[in-house]
Write an enzyme that holds these catalytic residues in place. Sequence first.
Site, short mmCIF file in Angstrom:
data_model
loop_
_atom_site.label_atom_id
_atom_site.label_comp_id
_atom_site.label_asym_id
_atom_site.label_seq_id
_atom_site.Cartn_x
_atom_site.Cartn_y
_atom_site.Cartn_z
CB CYS A 35 -2.91 0.62 -2.74
SG CYS A 35 -2.74 2.83 -3.55
CG ASN A 36 -9.15 1.10 -3.70
OD1 ASN A 36 -9.81 0.15 -4.06
ND2 ASN A 36 -8.89 0.71 -2.08
CB THR A 37 -4.48 5.33 -5.42
OG1 THR A 37 -5.05 5.69 -5.09
CG2 THR A 37 -4.03 6.73 -6.37
CG ASP A 89 -2.02 1.53 0.78
OD1 ASP A 89 -1.95 1.94 -0.08
OD2 ASP A 89 -1.95 1.37 2.03
CB SER A 90 0.24 4.79 -1.10
OG SER A 90 -1.58 4.65 -0.17
CB CYS A 134 -9.94 4.78 -0.04
SG CYS A 134 -8.54 5.31 0.75
CB THR A 135 -6.85 0.39 1.69
OG1 THR A 135 -5.77 1.39 1.08
CG2 THR A 135 -6.68 -1.09 0.43
CG HIS A 136 -5.90 5.42 4.70
ND1 HIS A 136 -5.38 4.74 3.66
CD2 HIS A 136 -5.06 6.38 5.38
CE1 HIS A 136 -3.94 5.36 3.25
NE2 HIS A 136 -4.30 6.21 4.91
CD GLU A 143 -2.31 8.50 6.17
OE1 GLU A 143 -0.76 8.39 7.38
OE2 GLU A 143 -1.88 7.33 6.09
CE1 TYR A 183 2.82 5.51 -3.51
CE2 TYR A 183 1.57 3.69 -4.16
CZ TYR A 183 2.62 4.66 -3.61
OH TYR A 183 4.06 3.96 -3.49
N GLY A 184 -2.57 9.37 -3.56
CA GLY A 184 -3.81 10.28 -4.53
C GLY A 184 -3.98 11.31 -5.24
N1 DGL Z 1 -4.19 4.26 -0.17
C1 DGL Z 1 -4.62 5.04 -0.45
C2 DGL Z 1 -5.97 3.95 -1.65
O1 DGL Z 1 -5.93 3.33 -0.98
C3 DGL Z 1 -5.09 5.94 -0.21
C4 DGL Z 1 -3.80 6.94 0.45
C5 DGL Z 1 -3.42 7.54 -0.77
O2 DGL Z 1 -3.70 8.71 -1.67
O3 DGL Z 1 -1.93 7.22 -1.23
O4 DGL Z 1 -6.08 4.76 -2.69
#
Ligand code: DGL
Length: 298
Positions: free
Chosen positions: A79-81, A15-16, A213-215, A158, A47-48
Site C-alpha cells: 500500500c503506497n499510502t 494493503d488497505s 498506488c496499488t490500485h 473499486e 487510507y488515502g
Molecule cells: N492501497 C492504497 C495505496 O496504495 C490506495 C487505497 C487507499 O486509499 O486506501 O495508496
Amino acid sequence: VTQPSFPSPTIGVFDSGFGGLTVLRALIARAPQARYAFIGDTARLPYGSKSRRTIARYAAQSARFLVEEQGADYLVIACNTASALALDDIKEAVPSSVSVIGVIEPGADAAHAASTTRDVLVIATDATVRSHAYAAACQARGLRALEKACPLLVPLVEEGWVTSTLNDPLPAQAAPAPRPLAVTAEVVRIYLDELLADAASQGLNPDTLVLGCTHYPLLKPVIERALPPGTKIIDSAESTAHQQVMLLCRDLAPPPQATETDPVLRFFATDSVEKFERLGSRFLGRPVGNVQLVDLGG
Ligand code: DGL
C-alpha cells in the site's frame, strides 16, 4: 482465527484493500513456492484520505496480525499510502527479525532505472502526495519528481470500472469503449492532462510515470493511452515484488526453486468477505477464495 500450520518462510502482504493483490500477484509470479498471508483492511479503506496518525495505527495493527497470528517472516507493505506515511511505525510494531519492505523505495529505484531525462511524474492518493515520500525518494536518486493526487481513481477501480482483468486489451482506438470504461478513461485523461501541463509550466521534461498506488495497475491500459507515446510506466507493485524476491534469495539458502505446485495463499479481510472474493480475483488474476473475516479492533 486459526493458527498457521505452515512452516517458514511466510510472506505477509498488507494493503488497505484489494490493490495490494497486484503486488501479491507479482510476488507469486516470481516465487510461487513461498507461503503467503494477505490482509486487506477493507473496513477502514480508504487510507488515502486519512491522517498520518490514523494510517500508522491501522497499518501497525495489520502488521502485528500478520506476524503474530500468521507467522510472517517477511512483510510487504503493498500500500503506497501506508508505505509513505507509516513504514517506520510498522517496523517498530514488529520484531526486528522481520524484514519489512514498502513500495516507495522500489518504485523510486525503478523510476531511476527507467528515466533518461531525470524528470518523473508520480500519481498517488492524496495522503501519499502530501507526504512527498516519492519526491524525497526520487530526489535522493537525482531525479526531479512532480506528484499529483488522483483521489477519484481508487473508487473507480473499486467499482470495477476498469478493463475486466489486468491483461484485457482496450477496445481499438476507433471503437467505442464500454460506458464505464469511457468515464474512467476521461477521468484519467483530465488528471494526466493537468499533470502534464504543470510539468511543462515548471520546465520539466518527464519521460516516466510512477503508478504510486496499488490500485492503479488495473488502469494501466487507460493511463498509457492518456500519456505521450513512449512514456515509461513504473508499476510499483512489480518493482516491489522484484525487490522482495531478491531479498528472499539473499536471505535463504538455497535460493527458492520454481515449482509446478500451487502457491499456499491465505486471505484475510476486515470487511465483507464476499466483496473481497469477487473484486479480489480481478486484482490477483486468479480466484480468491476462503477469505477469513478478522477484527483488528478500533
Ligand atoms: N492501497 C492504497 C495505496 O496504495 C490506495 C487505497 C487507499 O486509499 O486506501 O495508496
